[in-house]
Motif scaffolding. Sequence first.
Motif, PDB file in Angstrom:
ATOM      1  N   GLU A  18      18.403   2.245 -16.769  1.00 35.14           N
ATOM      2  CA  GLU A  18      18.059   0.726 -17.384  1.00 35.14           C
ATOM      3  C   GLU A  18      16.556   0.891 -17.587  1.00 35.14           C
ATOM      4  OE1 GLU A  18      19.137  -3.596 -17.151  1.00 35.14           O
ATOM      5  OE2 GLU A  18      19.963  -2.365 -15.831  1.00 35.14           O
ATOM      6  N   MET A  19      15.804   1.378 -16.484  1.00 34.09           N
ATOM      7  CA  MET A  19      14.365   1.144 -16.391  1.00 34.09           C
ATOM      8  C   MET A  19      13.832   2.015 -17.540  1.00 34.09           C
ATOM      9  SD  MET A  19      13.907   0.847 -12.244  1.00 34.09           S
ATOM     10  CE  MET A  19      12.051   0.739 -12.388  1.00 34.09           C
ATOM     11  N   LEU A  20      14.200   3.328 -17.491  1.00 33.08           N
ATOM     12  CA  LEU A  20      13.560   4.169 -18.722  1.00 33.08           C
ATOM     13  C   LEU A  20      14.002   3.609 -20.094  1.00 33.08           C
ATOM     14  CD1 LEU A  20      14.907   7.475 -16.942  1.00 33.08           C
ATOM     15  CD2 LEU A  20      12.246   6.825 -17.744  1.00 33.08           C
ATOM     16  N   GLU A  21      15.057   2.903 -20.220  1.00 33.24           N
ATOM     17  CA  GLU A  21      15.461   2.410 -21.749  1.00 33.24           C
ATOM     18  C   GLU A  21      14.487   1.111 -21.746  1.00 33.24           C
ATOM     19  OE1 GLU A  21      19.696   1.912 -23.409  1.00 33.24           O
ATOM     20  OE2 GLU A  21      19.951   1.659 -21.015  1.00 33.24           O
ATOM     21  N   ASN A  22      13.931   0.555 -20.679  1.00 35.33           N
ATOM     22  CA  ASN A  22      13.171  -0.640 -21.211  1.00 35.33           C
ATOM     23  C   ASN A  22      11.536  -0.229 -21.024  1.00 35.33           C
ATOM     24  OD1 ASN A  22      14.980  -2.572 -21.392  1.00 35.33           O
ATOM     25  ND2 ASN A  22      15.090  -2.663 -19.253  1.00 35.33           N
ATOM     26  N   GLY A  23      11.447   1.222 -21.079  1.00 37.72           N
ATOM     27  CA  GLY A  23       9.972   1.594 -21.374  1.00 37.72           C
ATOM     28  C   GLY A  23       9.222   2.195 -20.318  1.00 37.72           C
ATOM     29  N   LEU A  24       9.881   2.368 -18.945  1.00 36.44           N
ATOM     30  CA  LEU A  24       9.274   2.771 -17.722  1.00 36.44           C
ATOM     31  C   LEU A  24       8.497   4.075 -18.190  1.00 36.44           C
ATOM     32  CD1 LEU A  24       9.133   1.997 -14.771  1.00 36.44           C
ATOM     33  CD2 LEU A  24      10.528   3.962 -14.319  1.00 36.44           C
ATOM     34  N   PRO A  25       7.091   4.078 -18.061  1.00 34.57           N
ATOM     35  CA  PRO A  25       6.449   5.355 -18.308  1.00 34.57           C
ATOM     36  C   PRO A  25       6.515   6.575 -17.261  1.00 34.57           C
ATOM     37  CG  PRO A  25       5.146   3.827 -17.279  1.00 34.57           C
ATOM     38  CD  PRO A  25       6.264   3.257 -17.251  1.00 34.57           C
ATOM     39  N   LEU A  26       7.683   6.855 -17.095  1.00 36.14           N
ATOM     40  CA  LEU A  26       7.982   8.015 -16.097  1.00 36.14           C
ATOM     41  C   LEU A  26       7.564   9.458 -16.675  1.00 36.14           C
ATOM     42  CD1 LEU A  26       9.426   8.482 -13.274  1.00 36.14           C
ATOM     43  CD2 LEU A  26      11.473   8.933 -14.545  1.00 36.14           C
ATOM     44  N   LYS A  27       7.235   9.734 -17.729  1.00 34.62           N
ATOM     45  CA  LYS A  27       6.882  10.849 -18.171  1.00 34.62           C
ATOM     46  C   LYS A  27       5.487  11.139 -17.808  1.00 34.62           C
ATOM     47  CE  LYS A  27       8.488  11.284 -22.389  1.00 34.62           C
ATOM     48  NZ  LYS A  27       8.807  11.871 -23.778  1.00 34.62           N
ATOM     49  N   LYS A  28       4.736   9.943 -17.720  1.00 35.88           N
ATOM     50  CA  LYS A  28       3.211  10.299 -17.345  1.00 35.88           C
ATOM     51  C   LYS A  28       3.100  10.991 -15.844  1.00 35.88           C
ATOM     52  CE  LYS A  28       1.102   6.150 -19.519  1.00 35.88           C
ATOM     53  NZ  LYS A  28       0.468   5.017 -19.430  1.00 35.88           N
ATOM     54  N   LEU A  29       3.974  11.136 -15.145  1.00 41.38           N
ATOM     55  CA  LEU A  29       4.042  11.899 -14.005  1.00 41.38           C
ATOM     56  C   LEU A  29       3.894  13.447 -14.167  1.00 41.38           C
ATOM     57  CD1 LEU A  29       4.496   9.235 -12.877  1.00 41.38           C
ATOM     58  CD2 LEU A  29       6.140  10.096 -11.324  1.00 41.38           C
ATOM     59  N   VAL A  30       4.274  13.677 -15.600  1.00 40.05           N
ATOM     60  CA  VAL A  30       4.469  15.267 -15.611  1.00 40.05           C
ATOM     61  C   VAL A  30       3.212  15.920 -16.075  1.00 40.05           C
ATOM     62  CG1 VAL A  30       5.656  16.818 -16.966  1.00 40.05           C
ATOM     63  CG2 VAL A  30       6.882  15.012 -16.299  1.00 40.05           C
ATOM     64  N   SER A  31       2.707  16.854 -15.220  1.00 39.39           N
ATOM     65  CA  SER A  31       1.329  17.394 -15.623  1.00 39.39           C
ATOM     66  C   SER A  31       1.785  18.842 -16.109  1.00 39.39           C
ATOM     67  CB  SER A  31       0.578  17.615 -14.177  1.00 39.39           C
ATOM     68  OG  SER A  31       1.133  18.074 -13.266  1.00 39.39           O
ATOM     69  N   ASP A  32       2.638  19.376 -15.882  1.00 42.55           N
ATOM     70  CA  ASP A  32       2.893  20.860 -15.959  1.00 42.55           C
ATOM     71  C   ASP A  32       4.344  21.069 -16.717  1.00 42.55           C
ATOM     72  OD1 ASP A  32       0.356  22.644 -15.017  1.00 42.55           O
ATOM     73  OD2 ASP A  32       0.764  20.844 -13.654  1.00 42.55           O
ATOM     74  N   ILE A  33       4.537  21.859 -17.784  1.00 37.40           N
ATOM     75  CA  ILE A  33       5.838  22.273 -18.038  1.00 37.40           C
ATOM     76  C   ILE A  33       5.903  23.824 -17.988  1.00 37.40           C
ATOM     77  CG2 ILE A  33       7.871  22.197 -19.478  1.00 37.40           C
ATOM     78  CD1 ILE A  33       7.135  19.399 -20.273  1.00 37.40           C
ATOM     79  N   TYR A  34       6.578  24.535 -17.410  1.00 43.65           N
ATOM     80  CA  TYR A  34       6.961  25.928 -17.531  1.00 43.65           C
ATOM     81  C   TYR A  34       8.411  26.475 -18.062  1.00 43.65           C
ATOM     82  CZ  TYR A  34       2.525  26.642 -14.919  1.00 43.65           C
ATOM     83  OH  TYR A  34       1.157  26.571 -14.463  1.00 43.65           O
ATOM     84  N   PRO A  35       8.496  27.572 -19.006  1.00 45.27           N
ATOM     85  CA  PRO A  35       9.598  27.919 -19.349  1.00 45.27           C
ATOM     86  C   PRO A  35      10.310  28.504 -18.224  1.00 45.27           C
ATOM     87  CG  PRO A  35       7.877  29.371 -20.165  1.00 45.27           C
ATOM     88  CD  PRO A  35       7.273  28.200 -19.490  1.00 45.27           C
ATOM     89  N   PHE A  36      11.570  29.014 -18.367  1.00 46.98           N
ATOM     90  CA  PHE A  36      12.450  29.278 -17.030  1.00 46.98           C
ATOM     91  C   PHE A  36      11.952  30.567 -16.732  1.00 46.98           C
ATOM     92  CE2 PHE A  36      17.068  30.393 -15.723  1.00 46.98           C
ATOM     93  CZ  PHE A  36      16.904  30.326 -14.673  1.00 46.98           C
ATOM     94  N   ALA A  56       0.862  -1.216  -0.094  1.00 51.82           N
ATOM     95  CA  ALA A  56       0.123  -0.015  -0.026  1.00 51.82           C
ATOM     96  C   ALA A  56       0.919   1.196  -0.116  1.00 51.82           C
ATOM     97  CB  ALA A  56      -0.964   0.073   1.186  1.00 51.82           C
ATOM     98  N   VAL A  57       0.547   2.360  -0.799  1.00 48.12           N
ATOM     99  CA  VAL A  57       1.289   3.523  -0.782  1.00 48.12           C
ATOM    100  C   VAL A  57       0.427   4.587  -0.346  1.00 48.12           C
ATOM    101  CG1 VAL A  57       2.648   4.915  -2.595  1.00 48.12           C
ATOM    102  CG2 VAL A  57       2.909   2.750  -2.812  1.00 48.12           C
ATOM    103  N   ILE A  58       0.681   5.270   0.638  1.00 49.81           N
ATOM    104  CA  ILE A  58       0.008   6.403   1.082  1.00 49.81           C
ATOM    105  C   ILE A  58       0.567   7.658   0.631  1.00 49.81           C
ATOM    106  CG2 ILE A  58      -0.882   7.659   3.148  1.00 49.81           C
ATOM    107  CD1 ILE A  58      -0.174   5.010   4.814  1.00 49.81           C
ATOM    108  N   GLY A  59      -0.364   8.267  -0.133  1.00 50.05           N
ATOM    109  CA  GLY A  59       0.198   9.622  -0.787  1.00 50.05           C
ATOM    110  C   GLY A  59       0.427   9.404  -2.271  1.00 50.05           C
ATOM    111  N   ALA A  60      -0.131   9.755  -3.190  1.00 46.24           N
ATOM    112  CA  ALA A  60      -0.218   9.601  -4.690  1.00 46.24           C
ATOM    113  C   ALA A  60       0.255  11.032  -5.303  1.00 46.24           C
ATOM    114  CB  ALA A  60      -1.179   9.224  -5.489  1.00 46.24           C
ATOM    115  N   GLY A  61       1.389  11.656  -4.495  1.00 46.92           N
ATOM    116  CA  GLY A  61       2.151  13.000  -5.253  1.00 46.92           C
ATOM    117  C   GLY A  61       3.284  12.159  -6.014  1.00 46.92           C
ATOM    118  N   CYS A  62       4.248  12.790  -6.568  1.00 42.83           N
ATOM    119  CA  CYS A  62       5.206  12.428  -7.440  1.00 42.83           C
ATOM    120  C   CYS A  62       5.911  11.224  -6.808  1.00 42.83           C
ATOM    121  CB  CYS A  62       6.169  13.370  -7.827  1.00 42.83           C
ATOM    122  SG  CYS A  62       7.402  12.724  -8.916  1.00 42.83           S
ATOM    123  N   ILE A  63       6.464  11.501  -5.431  1.00 40.45           N
ATOM    124  CA  ILE A  63       7.147  10.405  -4.847  1.00 40.45           C
ATOM    125  C   ILE A  63       6.148   8.958  -4.736  1.00 40.45           C
ATOM    126  CG2 ILE A  63       8.354   9.805  -2.701  1.00 40.45           C
ATOM    127  CD1 ILE A  63       9.838  11.792  -4.527  1.00 40.45           C
TER     128      ILE A  63
END
Length: 351
Positions: free
Chosen positions: A299-317, A170-177
């Motif tokens: 290595e996990m990213l090379e194998n297709g881990l869908p990490l980018k799905k966590l990104v909801s917003d991108i702001y310029p500098f 069980a994971v308590i808290g579904a923020g990024c971490i």
Amino acid sequence: MKVAEMTEKQTIRFRETEIPAPGRGELLIKIDYVGVCGSDVHLYQTASCGGKAVTAPCVLGHEAAGVVVKAGVGAGGFSPGDQVAIEPQKPCMECAFCKSGRYNLCPQVKFYASPPTMEGCFAEYVVHPAGFCYRLPASVSTLEGALIEPLSVGLHAVGQSGVQAGQTAAVIGAGCIGLTVVLALLARGVKKVFVIDVMENRLALAQTLGCYRTINSAETDAAEYLQQAVGGVDAVFEAAGRPQTIQQAGLMAKRGGTVTLIGYPVERQASLYVNHLINNEITIKTAFRYRNTYPLAIEMLENGLPLKKLVSDIYPFDKVEDGLRRAMNCKNEVTKCVIRIGADPSGEGEA
């Protein structure tokens, strides 16, 4: 170069400064992306973090990746143009912890944007030890590279727990971490992962990532549900950092189970049902940052881990403060804000 500096709480100012020169064993890196961490938000909101106050202007940001511009003497193995992820800590590499590989516990470790140590990565360029930079393969973008830092927190927490394939969690808290913990658990073969939060947007994303079931704890007593449904879980991960959820975590574990604490409560303390923990031989573990995780994450990213799905917003500098404010004020819509500093924006959306 341009640097975004927090001059006081909830105030960011840009200043111009010289591009730093890499010293022996260091790389000069042009930053592409920096993730906005919860610690950045807390520092921005309160000018303090972990009980330490910011007493002078400082640069936030530590989840970074970019492109090598120049390698210093002794920084072999890297060339200009290499895309790298930055592990944002500088341990002494001399103490017993460092020599045993547990460098995250180094008493002298310096960590980006962690008062009162050193400046962070909301800057166009940084210099960093080559030994804590990791070349990214062509299939892994620098946006994903910036997310390796929070992924490493999840990987380390799962490693600390000792949870095995086929067990329940069980994971308590579904923020990024919390969501990186979910990804790490699924990759380890823990398929029955329950995710607990009060925000439907985050629970929906957890479901998309492949968790077994979500529980809205504003509507359902999660501990009671888990005990009735599966007799408690083998491993509980507390990633919300609230005294009440830390207390409840022990009630979600099965007899002989394990609770791993990740989140920091603002209150800096929490109560536990100690008799219950003792009666059920529940083990309490903790996870502080990470160590030796970046190669596995890549290595996990090379194998297709869908990490980018966590990104909801991108702001310029130039809108870094908007990104911080959105992360602070819109948790019901945001899972992960990222600041695009030097990357070509054509391949990634932005706010």
